[in-house]
Design a protein around this motif. Structure first.
Motif, PDB file in Angstrom:
ATOM      1  N   ASP A1130       7.506 -27.915 -14.981  1.00 54.63           N
ATOM      2  CA  ASP A1130       7.148 -28.982 -13.571  1.00 54.63           C
ATOM      3  C   ASP A1130       5.832 -28.244 -12.878  1.00 54.63           C
ATOM      4  OD1 ASP A1130       9.574 -30.142 -13.806  1.00 54.63           O
ATOM      5  OD2 ASP A1130      10.218 -28.623 -12.840  1.00 54.63           O
ATOM      6  N   LEU A1131       5.859 -27.493 -13.332  1.00 55.74           N
ATOM      7  CA  LEU A1131       4.213 -27.053 -12.364  1.00 55.74           C
ATOM      8  C   LEU A1131       2.725 -27.872 -12.965  1.00 55.74           C
ATOM      9  CD1 LEU A1131       4.158 -23.322 -12.143  1.00 55.74           C
ATOM     10  CD2 LEU A1131       4.873 -25.171 -10.140  1.00 55.74           C
ATOM     11  N   TYR A1132       3.012 -27.961 -14.839  1.00 56.64           N
ATOM     12  CA  TYR A1132       1.699 -28.146 -15.705  1.00 56.64           C
ATOM     13  C   TYR A1132       1.543 -29.350 -14.330  1.00 56.64           C
ATOM     14  CZ  TYR A1132      -1.055 -29.999 -19.715  1.00 56.64           C
ATOM     15  OH  TYR A1132      -2.163 -31.065 -20.032  1.00 56.64           O
ATOM     16  N   HIS A1133       3.179 -30.719 -15.531  1.00 55.09           N
ATOM     17  CA  HIS A1133       3.014 -31.784 -15.205  1.00 55.09           C
ATOM     18  C   HIS A1133       2.822 -32.802 -13.901  1.00 55.09           C
ATOM     19  CE1 HIS A1133       3.846 -32.752 -19.597  1.00 55.09           C
ATOM     20  NE2 HIS A1133       4.650 -31.333 -19.263  1.00 55.09           N
ATOM     21  N   SER A1134       4.167 -31.499 -12.775  1.00 59.36           N
ATOM     22  CA  SER A1134       3.797 -32.645 -12.012  1.00 59.36           C
ATOM     23  C   SER A1134       2.746 -31.663 -10.667  1.00 59.36           C
ATOM     24  CB  SER A1134       5.517 -31.984 -10.767  1.00 59.36           C
ATOM     25  OG  SER A1134       6.046 -32.403 -11.709  1.00 59.36           O
ATOM     26  N   LEU A1146      -4.986 -24.011 -17.710  1.00 62.86           N
ATOM     27  CA  LEU A1146      -5.443 -22.846 -18.583  1.00 62.86           C
ATOM     28  C   LEU A1146      -4.539 -21.320 -18.676  1.00 62.86           C
ATOM     29  CD1 LEU A1146      -9.381 -22.499 -18.692  1.00 62.86           C
ATOM     30  CD2 LEU A1146      -7.874 -23.172 -20.765  1.00 62.86           C
ATOM     31  N   LEU A1147      -3.870 -21.533 -17.101  1.00 64.23           N
ATOM     32  CA  LEU A1147      -3.261 -19.833 -16.985  1.00 64.23           C
ATOM     33  C   LEU A1147      -2.137 -20.446 -17.612  1.00 64.23           C
ATOM     34  CD1 LEU A1147      -4.162 -18.858 -13.480  1.00 64.23           C
ATOM     35  CD2 LEU A1147      -4.331 -17.479 -15.833  1.00 64.23           C
ATOM     36  N   ILE A1148      -1.705 -21.617 -17.010  1.00 68.73           N
ATOM     37  CA  ILE A1148       0.029 -22.299 -17.955  1.00 68.73           C
ATOM     38  C   ILE A1148      -0.078 -21.901 -19.192  1.00 68.73           C
ATOM     39  CG2 ILE A1148       1.170 -24.917 -17.850  1.00 68.73           C
ATOM     40  CD1 ILE A1148       0.522 -24.788 -15.039  1.00 68.73           C
ATOM     41  N   TYR A1149      -0.798 -22.572 -19.838  1.00 70.77           N
ATOM     42  CA  TYR A1149      -1.144 -22.599 -21.949  1.00 70.77           C
ATOM     43  C   TYR A1149      -0.804 -21.285 -21.885  1.00 70.77           C
ATOM     44  CZ  TYR A1149      -3.651 -26.902 -21.506  1.00 70.77           C
ATOM     45  OH  TYR A1149      -3.802 -28.089 -21.380  1.00 70.77           O
ATOM     46  N   HIS A1150      -1.061 -19.936 -20.932  1.00 76.05           N
ATOM     47  CA  HIS A1150      -0.805 -18.236 -21.220  1.00 76.05           C
ATOM     48  C   HIS A1150      -0.256 -18.304 -21.530  1.00 76.05           C
ATOM     49  CE1 HIS A1150      -1.653 -13.947 -22.137  1.00 76.05           C
ATOM     50  NE2 HIS A1150      -1.331 -14.055 -20.301  1.00 76.05           N
ATOM     51  N   SER A1151       1.405 -18.989 -20.295  1.00 76.87           N
ATOM     52  CA  SER A1151       1.677 -18.161 -19.707  1.00 76.87           C
ATOM     53  C   SER A1151       2.848 -18.946 -20.617  1.00 76.87           C
ATOM     54  CB  SER A1151       2.444 -18.321 -19.032  1.00 76.87           C
ATOM     55  OG  SER A1151       1.593 -17.398 -17.954  1.00 76.87           O
ATOM     56  N   TYR A1154       1.007 -21.954 -25.222  1.00 77.02           N
ATOM     57  CA  TYR A1154       0.279 -23.206 -25.774  1.00 77.02           C
ATOM     58  C   TYR A1154      -0.871 -22.836 -26.538  1.00 77.02           C
ATOM     59  CZ  TYR A1154      -1.120 -27.951 -26.224  1.00 77.02           C
ATOM     60  OH  TYR A1154      -1.257 -29.191 -26.360  1.00 77.02           O
ATOM     61  N   ARG A1155      -0.627 -23.102 -27.448  1.00 80.12           N
ATOM     62  CA  ARG A1155      -1.427 -22.827 -29.186  1.00 80.12           C
ATOM     63  C   ARG A1155      -3.007 -24.016 -29.584  1.00 80.12           C
ATOM     64  NH1 ARG A1155      -1.066 -17.808 -30.988  1.00 80.12           N
ATOM     65  NH2 ARG A1155       0.314 -16.774 -30.588  1.00 80.12           N
ATOM     66  N   ASN A1156      -3.092 -25.510 -28.774  1.00 80.81           N
ATOM     67  CA  ASN A1156      -3.522 -26.279 -29.099  1.00 80.81           C
ATOM     68  C   ASN A1156      -4.740 -26.589 -28.818  1.00 80.81           C
ATOM     69  OD1 ASN A1156      -5.031 -28.562 -29.282  1.00 80.81           O
ATOM     70  ND2 ASN A1156      -2.466 -29.482 -29.813  1.00 80.81           N
ATOM     71  N   ILE A1157      -5.754 -26.004 -30.148  1.00 80.02           N
ATOM     72  CA  ILE A1157      -6.841 -25.739 -29.922  1.00 80.02           C
ATOM     73  C   ILE A1157      -7.284 -26.503 -28.896  1.00 80.02           C
ATOM     74  CG2 ILE A1157      -9.439 -24.843 -31.168  1.00 80.02           C
ATOM     75  CD1 ILE A1157      -7.657 -23.272 -33.205  1.00 80.02           C
ATOM     76  N   ALA A1158      -7.477 -27.794 -29.820  1.00 82.51           N
ATOM     77  CA  ALA A1158      -8.606 -29.448 -28.518  1.00 82.51           C
ATOM     78  C   ALA A1158      -8.474 -29.122 -27.793  1.00 82.51           C
ATOM     79  CB  ALA A1158      -8.400 -30.109 -29.697  1.00 82.51           C
ATOM     80  N   ASP A1159      -7.058 -28.855 -27.780  1.00 80.62           N
ATOM     81  CA  ASP A1159      -6.851 -29.384 -25.764  1.00 80.62           C
ATOM     82  C   ASP A1159      -7.477 -28.423 -25.058  1.00 80.62           C
ATOM     83  OD1 ASP A1159      -5.124 -31.555 -26.155  1.00 80.62           O
ATOM     84  OD2 ASP A1159      -3.303 -30.454 -26.396  1.00 80.62           O
ATOM     85  N   ILE A1160      -6.641 -27.129 -25.459  1.00 77.32           N
ATOM     86  CA  ILE A1160      -7.937 -25.712 -24.856  1.00 77.32           C
ATOM     87  C   ILE A1160      -9.007 -25.911 -24.624  1.00 77.32           C
ATOM     88  CG2 ILE A1160      -8.519 -23.561 -25.008  1.00 77.32           C
ATOM     89  CD1 ILE A1160      -5.175 -22.951 -26.428  1.00 77.32           C
ATOM     90  N   GLU A1202      -7.017 -14.453 -27.730  1.00 76.24           N
ATOM     91  CA  GLU A1202      -7.501 -15.009 -28.266  1.00 76.24           C
ATOM     92  C   GLU A1202      -7.088 -16.743 -28.462  1.00 76.24           C
ATOM     93  OE1 GLU A1202      -6.677 -13.561 -31.910  1.00 76.24           O
ATOM     94  OE2 GLU A1202      -7.549 -11.114 -31.538  1.00 76.24           O
ATOM     95  N   THR A1203      -6.116 -17.090 -27.667  1.00 84.17           N
ATOM     96  CA  THR A1203      -5.223 -18.229 -28.063  1.00 84.17           C
ATOM     97  C   THR A1203      -6.579 -18.834 -26.588  1.00 84.17           C
ATOM     98  OG1 THR A1203      -3.793 -18.318 -29.092  1.00 84.17           O
ATOM     99  CG2 THR A1203      -3.366 -19.840 -27.829  1.00 84.17           C
ATOM    100  N   ILE A1204      -6.233 -18.279 -25.214  1.00 82.27           N
ATOM    101  CA  ILE A1204      -6.440 -19.388 -23.954  1.00 82.27           C
ATOM    102  C   ILE A1204      -7.692 -18.661 -24.159  1.00 82.27           C
ATOM    103  CG2 ILE A1204      -5.891 -19.622 -22.052  1.00 82.27           C
ATOM    104  CD1 ILE A1204      -4.133 -20.804 -24.144  1.00 82.27           C
ATOM    105  N   PHE A1205      -8.409 -18.139 -24.054  1.00 82.87           N
ATOM    106  CA  PHE A1205      -9.454 -17.532 -23.571  1.00 82.87           C
ATOM    107  C   PHE A1205     -10.285 -16.596 -25.745  1.00 82.87           C
ATOM    108  CE2 PHE A1205     -13.270 -14.777 -22.565  1.00 82.87           C
ATOM    109  CZ  PHE A1205     -13.648 -15.422 -21.383  1.00 82.87           C
TER     110      PHE A1205
END
Length: 1351
Positions: A1130-1134, A1146-1151, A1154-1160, A1202-1205
């Motif tokens: 909800d925090l991400y999409h809304s 990025l913080l939401i990806y981390h929590s 989420y590991r999609n390199i292109a999106d990151i 390593e994923t998010i940063f």
């Protein structure tokens, strides 16, 4: 087993059992089908009270006179040959004193005798002298009136008008002479046996009646008016009298209400005319009528419309009466030559229309009705019509030959089918010289057989109650008669006892059976020349006792019993036999006085008749439909007989108030409504009944116990026996209740009720004044009032200093149900409490008495009422016995709910409309007293004076400690919960932290689901006692709860929870929670939620400062975010994605992992670009600093994930950003207007150095970019920058690694680094002067350090 068996007979389908058969709808059908609550079950006392009420109503339905005396005639008599069946019985003959005969012998002109039966006196006047004497006294003293000289013609005893004389004057003797009429006051001195002495007083009231020959005097009992008539006219005169002289009226006078004109004296030459005079005057106060009977058999009716008027309304002469009779019977010998000899009024209480009975000289009784015509007639209207309602023929002579009876019966109608012939030709009562009727129908007829016979014959009759009490059949007018031989000729007759009245209405008025134990039997006095003979009306119990005593007559005792049962029915037979067996029967003894029958043989015969004729219980018709049940059992006649006997014993008190207010000179006094002797008489009769039933229990079916069940042969008989047992047991309980209730009322009137009632609440005082005996015996509220009175009596005695134990024991012995053994203990405890107050609470004996009272109170805690408990607690508080007050209150609360149903109600969530809530309410009422004690002890503690030095404990401190020790050590969980609620309501939450009890934890756990304050207190409680893991759990649940908490507060709870969960200490050991794995799992959950909460807080803060969102949507979004922690999706999409908050994404990806390199990578690019634009828009001179801070913040928050940063990606994006957006050469600033001057060439590398990124990754990324030569690093200018950044990175690596101990982390890294620098520096990208030359020199120096490290 039985339930699984198929029914023997197929059940018939009922309407509604099948869908195609509609059921008949009820009057009030509910929308939903609900199970109906079972009807409340009556208690034994309620059943018995209902039975007694039914018996009283049965007696009250006794037929009215007009129900069996209808239009027509009758003549049905029962003239028993056995004297035991006789309706009357002669008592005693009192001879006249010799002084009377002496006075009569001196007579010169006239003499006459008469009776004042109401006061047990007879009188005789001889010429001008009047003498009275008590005819019941063996040696009476004559009292005379000899103060006037004229011959006396008539004397009458009447009631005086109220207010004219003093209260002592209860009667007036009116003496008429040939010249004057006098009023003499009479004062009666009464004793247990009646009037035994009279005093005569001059009243000064007299009036001249010269010229009148007074023959009849009569008075009105209700108004005190006095009427008289003379022998020479039919005029009715009134003697008027008043208290004093007035302007136009004297104290005494006379008024002629008929003739107003003055009559002239008759002349001698016309001869002596035949004059008609008045023979008799009677007054009917109930109808305000006066009747006169003239010497020519004319009856006149007068109406007393007011207290001063008398109006003639009806006149009927003898011929008119004969005409009326001819309309009923064409020809009757007894009506041919008749004349009227007497008249008797019938009151409106006895009959609505029948108002007068006239007796003829042939013994015929004419029953007459007076009515007023018109639609609007009422009781105040004068009657205008007199009709003959009924002719009562005389009986046939008992010794008449059968032929005469046959002739009579063949020529005349019979009164009833199968009845005796009507005596229309009977000469049995010819010549009747006087007939007298007394309610409810006793008839005395005096017959003169011949002029030469010195004696009159008395025929006495009374209605046969056996022909009237069967309510299933039409009542039959039959009388039981007898011949009574009297000595001499009748001179007067009077009723000694008060006039009979069973009720104040026609229905039930004449029921002599109902009052045979309640009122004395009617007695009559007959005056003859030889003396006074007394006759007594026999009660039914007397007849039964006489039958048992005399053996039953010709048919034997068994035949007499059967005849009795046939005539009166089984219920009346059982009741009568029981009464005789209990000693209620009476007979005339050897001293000619009525005495109780105590002959053992008679009592035994009555007992056997009660058992033999008691009948059996049986199932009613309802049992055919409802099945075999004790509710469908009709009790036996024996049970009904017992109930009828009890009802008749208590009928006079049942529905009457116990006490009444009487005005005295000293004020209003409360007295017993009934005489104490009457109450004691009823009590004695019931005690005898109780003893009789207890003695004969084994012989009475239904009371014999298990033995009777062994004799039953079917289920039907068993159910009938059970129903009989239930009914009889209920009656026995009621009998005991009545005995004790009367005993209680007797005790009550030994005290000063006015003072006792002052100790009761106002509403109780009102209720006590209205309390009836029925309520006292059978109603729960009445019992409670009685118990309140007992408590008030004892408290009053305690206040007076009386020995309470003696008083309480006497109460318990006399009326145990009102004062139980528990009550005695309570009273003893109250006495000890008062003694303790007198001695002093601080004295050693005072404390011993207080502890003793506490011990006694605890023994009867289950019986302590709220009033007693409150009074005791108040006194304990006053005496500073705080611990005892708390202990007693908690003990009473526990006794009120021994099943602990209140606790189960609390644990079930306190459901509404639950029966267990009552127990909770009762307990909390007690806990309220505990709170009063707490407040009192706190107040006393705070109010103490100088605090003693250390080591010295003051008295109030010790008592406070004792009180709180009782509270905190209590195992009453309901109390502890209620106490904690009270603490919180008072704002004393800190007190809970000081209580080390599992009840606190349970209470807070239960409350924490609904109350955030309780949950907050719970984690504080855990932390207070070092159970940090439990505190963390509570804090974690609080942060995730639905309570109205701000996001900041939730983050605070999560932060505290993380800290507590990370603390390793021992605490409360809960199995399965304290292990390492659970702790780590909890810590991980807390951390995850804390991260999400921080992200949500970032979103909230950005939205607050985002100008794009406007009201009212802005407030809605802020309210949603500043509350419960949202899901990451909800925090991400809304929010984050829609609003373009890329750093938060990025913080939401981390929590979320989420590991999609292109999106990151794309998001990082947006973060850098968004940060740059924001800085530019804010006209910052160094936008790169904002970008650097943003990147550095994200790196720290994601811990260089390593994923998010990804260091390679972020570094590339930052270097590209620097190249595209900035220039580091001030000289080239004008060549590209879109670029900004950046004075800090190394800022991208500084970000990673600060974050502690691996230098290996930085060098590898820079090296790869240099070799790749991709845009924008595909020209020499930009490649030169890569070389500089590489030199700076190696330089920083050297400094950092050198501080850590080994340059570049080892020789291996240095060798690789040396090769890289050799190639890069050797490329010639830094050839030139100025800044390039500086960087080239740095590169040489750095290369030297690297090579040195590689060696």
């Amino acid at each position: 087993m039985a339930l699984s068996m198929p029914p023997a007979t197929p059940q018939r389908p009922t309407p509604g059992a099948f869908i195609n058969t509609p059921a008949r709808p009820g009057l009030l059908r509910s929308a939903s089908v609900q199970q109906q609550a079972p009807a409340p079950v009556d208690t034994p006392i309620q059943r018995a009270a209902r039975t007694i009420n039914a018996m009283l109503e049965r007696d009250n339905r006794y037929p009215a006179l007009e129900q069996y005396v209808g239009q027509g005639m009758s003549g049905d008599y029962d003239l028993p040959q056995n004297p035991a069946w006789a309706p009357f019985q002669k008592l005693k003959t009192y001879k006249h004193p010799e002084e009377v005969f002496d006075q009569v012998n001196q007579m010169q002109m006239s003499t006459k005798m008469g009776l004042f039966a109401e006061i047990n006196h007879a009188y005789v006047f001889v010429d001008n002298q009047l003498y009275l004497w008590d005819y019941t006294h063996p040696n009476p003293e004559l009292q005379g009136f000899e103060e006037q000289a004229n011959n006396i013609t008539c004397v009458k005893l009447v009631k005086p008008r109220a207010g004219v004389f003093v209260n002592n004057i209860s009667w007036l003797v009116v003496v008429a002479t040939v010249a004057d009429i006098y009023c003499i006051g009479v004062e009666c001195e009464t004793g247990p046996e009646g009037v035994h002495r009279v005093k005569l007083y001059r009243t000064g009231l007299s009036v001249s009646v010269r010229g009148l020959s007074i023959t009849a005097i009569e008075g009105s009992n209700s108004t005190g008016r006095i009427f008289f008539g003379e022998g020479n006219s039919e005029d009715v005169w009134e003697l008027t009298y008043q208290q004093g002289e007035r302007w136009f009226t004297s104290r005494c006078g006379k008024v002629n209400h008929v003739s107003r004109a003055i009559s002239l004296p008759s002349l001698p030459f016309y001869g002596a005319p035949t004059r008609t005079g008045i023979r008799q005057i009677v007054v009917d106060d109930s109808r305000k009528l006066l009747y006169t009977l003239s010497t020519n058999s004319t009856i006149k009716v007068y109406h007393m419309r007011t207290e001063k008027t008398l109006e003639s309304v009806i006149i009927r002469n003898l011929s008119q009466f004969k005409t009326m009779c001819s309309h009923v019977i064409r020809q009757a010998a007894v009506l041919e030559n008749m004349k009227l000899v007497s008249i008797d009024p019938i009151s409106s209480e006895e009959a609505e229309n029948l108002s007068l009975m006239a007796t003829t000289s042939t013994g015929v009784r004419l029953l007459l009705s007076t009515t007023s015509g018109g639609w609007l007639s009422d009781s105040t209207n004068a009657p205008n019509s007199m009709a003959l309602r009924h002719i009562r023929m005389p009986p046939m002579a008992p010794d008449a030959p059968p032929a005469q009876q046959q002739t009579s019966s063949s020529t005349q109608m019979q009164s009833y089918q199968g009845g005796t012939p009507i005596g229309s030709d009977s000469r049995f009562l010819t010549e009747t010289v006087g007939g007298f009727r007394y309610a409810p129908g006793s008839f005395f007829c005096f017959v003169e057989r011949s002029p030469n016979d010195p004696n009159h014959t008395l025929f006495a009759s009374a209605p046969h109650a056996g022909q009237l009490i069967n309510l299933q059949e039409a009542p039959r007018y039959c009388e039981t008669g007898q011949i009574i031989q009297i000595q001499g000729k009748m001179q007067d007759i009077g009723q000694v006892t008060p006039p009979f009245s069973a009720r104040n209405s026609p229905v039930g008025f004449a029921n002599e059976l109902a009052v045979q134990f309640d009122k004395p039997a009617s007695e009559y006095a007959i005056l003859t020349h030889f003396g006074v003979e007394t006759v007594r009306r026999r009660r039914l119990v007397d007849i039964f006792a006489a039958l048992a005593k005399q053996g039953g007559g010709p048919d034997g005792l068994d035949g007499a019993k059967r005849q009795f049962a046939t005539q009166y029915g089984l219920i009346e037979t059982a009741s009568t036999a029981l009464a005789v067996a209990c000693g209620q029967g009476s007979d005339v003894g050897a001293d000619a006085q009525a005495t109780k029958v105590t002959d053992p043989d008679v009592l035994e015969l009555a007992r056997s008749a009660f058992i033999a004729y008691g009948g059996r219980a049986y199932l009613t018709e309802s049992a055919m439909v409802e099945g075999l049940s004790v509710d469908n059992v009709k009790a036996s006649a024996r049970h009904d007989g017992i109930a009828l006997y009890v009802a008749r014993l208590v009928r006079s008190i049942w529905n009457t108030p116990i006490m009444t207010e009487t005005k005295m000179p000293a004020g209003v006094v409360l007295q017993s409504t009934h005489k104490i002797a009457k109450l004691q008489e009823i009590q004695r009769a019931l005690v005898r009944l109780q003893e009789f039933l207890d003695t004969n229990r084994s012989n009475i079916e239904g009371l014999s116990g298990a033995e009777a069940l062994g004799r039953v042969t079917s289920r039907k008989e068993e159910v009938e026996l059970q129903g009989e047992n239930r009914a009889l047991t209920s009656l026995l309980q009621m009998i005991n209740n009545i005995i004790e209730g009367i005993a209680f009322s007797l005790v009550l009137f030994e005290e000063r009720l006015e003072e006792i009632l002052l100790l009761l609440p106002e509403e109780s005082r009102i209720a006590v004044r209205k309390l009836t005996f029925h309520a006292l015996f059978a109603v729960r509220q009445g019992k409670e009032l009685a118990r309140d009175l007992v408590k008030a009596i004892v408290n009053h005695s305690i206040a007076r200093g009386s020995n309470v134990e003696t008083i309480a024991e006497a109460l318990r012995r006399k009326c145990g149900s009102f004062c139980s053994s528990d009550d005695v203990v309570i009273f003893k405890a109250q006495e000890n409490l008062k003694k303790a107050a007198d001695v002093g609470a601080n004295a050693e004996r005072g404390r011993l008495l207080l502890n003793d009272s506490l011990r006694l109170f605890e023994q009867v805690a289950k019986s302590l009422s709220s009033e007693h408990l409150t009074a005791a607690i108040d006194r304990y508080i006053e005496l500073q016995f705080y611990a005892g007050a708390i202990r007693l209150t908690l003990k009473v609360a526990q006794e009120l709910d021994r099943g602990n149903r209140a606790l189960s109600w609390i644990k079930d969530g306190r459901p509404a409309q639950d029966a267990r809530q009552v127990f909770y309410d009762n307990r909390t009422a007690c806990y309220g007293l505990v709170f009063r004690v707490i407040e009192a002890v706190d107040l006393a503690y705070n109010a103490q004076g100088v605090i003693p030095p250390d080591g010295v404990i003051s008295q109030i401190t010790r008592r406070k400690h004792e009180a709180y020790e009782q509270i905190n050590n209590s195992d009453d969980e309901v109390f502890q919960n209620y106490l904690y609620d009270w603490y919180l309501s008072k704002g004393w939450a800190d007190r809970l932290l000081e209580i080390q009890s599992p009840y606190v934890v349970d209470y807070l756990r239960r409350s924490s689901d609904k109350d955030p304050a309780a949950a907050d207190l719970l984690w504080r409680y855990y932390a207070h006692y070092h159970d940090y893991l439990s505190a963390a759990e509570v804090q974690f649940q609080l942060a995730k709860s639905n309570f109205d908490l701000s996001l900041e507060k939730r983050i605070e709870y999560l932060s505290r929870a993380k800290a507590n969960a990370s603390t390793r200490t021992t605490g409360f050991s809960d199995a399965g929670v304290r292990n390492r794995q659970s702790r780590q799992e909890l810590l991980r959950n807390i951390s995850d939620n804390l991260d999400v909460a921080n992200i949500q807080d970032d979103v909230l803060q950005q939205i607050k400062s985002d100008p794009r969102l406007v009201s009212p949507r802005r407030e809605e979004v802020i309210k949603l975010l500043d509350g419960k922690i949202q899901e990451l999706d909800d925090l991400y999409h809304s929010y984050a994605d829609q609003a373009g908050y890329y750093d938060i994404c990025l913080l939401i990806y981390h929590s979320a992992g989420y590991r999609n390199i292109a999106d990151i990578r794309h998001t990082w690019s947006n973060v850098i670009e968004q940060s740059h634009r924001k800085a530019v828009s804010e006209t910052q001179t160094a936008p790169w600093e904002s970008v650097a801070l943003q990147v550095e913040d994200i790196g720290r928050r994601v811990n260089l994930s390593e994923t998010i940063f990804p260091v390679t990606t972020v570094l590339q994006l930052l270097l590209q950003y620097d190249v595209l957006k900035y220039t580091h050469d001030p000289l080239s600033l004008g060549s590209d207007a879109n670029k900004l001057l950046c004075s800090n060439l190394t800022w991208p590398i500084d970000i990673f150095v600060k974050l502690g990124a691996p230098f290996e990754a930085l060098i590898a990324t820079l090296e790869a970019m240099w070799y790749a030569q991709e845009d924008p690093f595909n020209n020499r200018t930009h490649r030169k920058l890569l070389v500089k950044w590489m030199i700076y990175t190696v330089e920083q690596w050297y400094d950092v690694s050198k501080r850590q101990g080994q340059a570049f982390g080892g020789a291996e890294n240095a060798i690789g680094l040396a090769d890289c620098l050799r190639v890069v520096l050797g490329s010639g990208d830094l050839q030139g002067s100025g800044d390039d030359a500086v960087w080239a020199e740095k590169g040489r120096l750095v290369r030297g350090k690297v090579e040195e490290a590689a060696r």
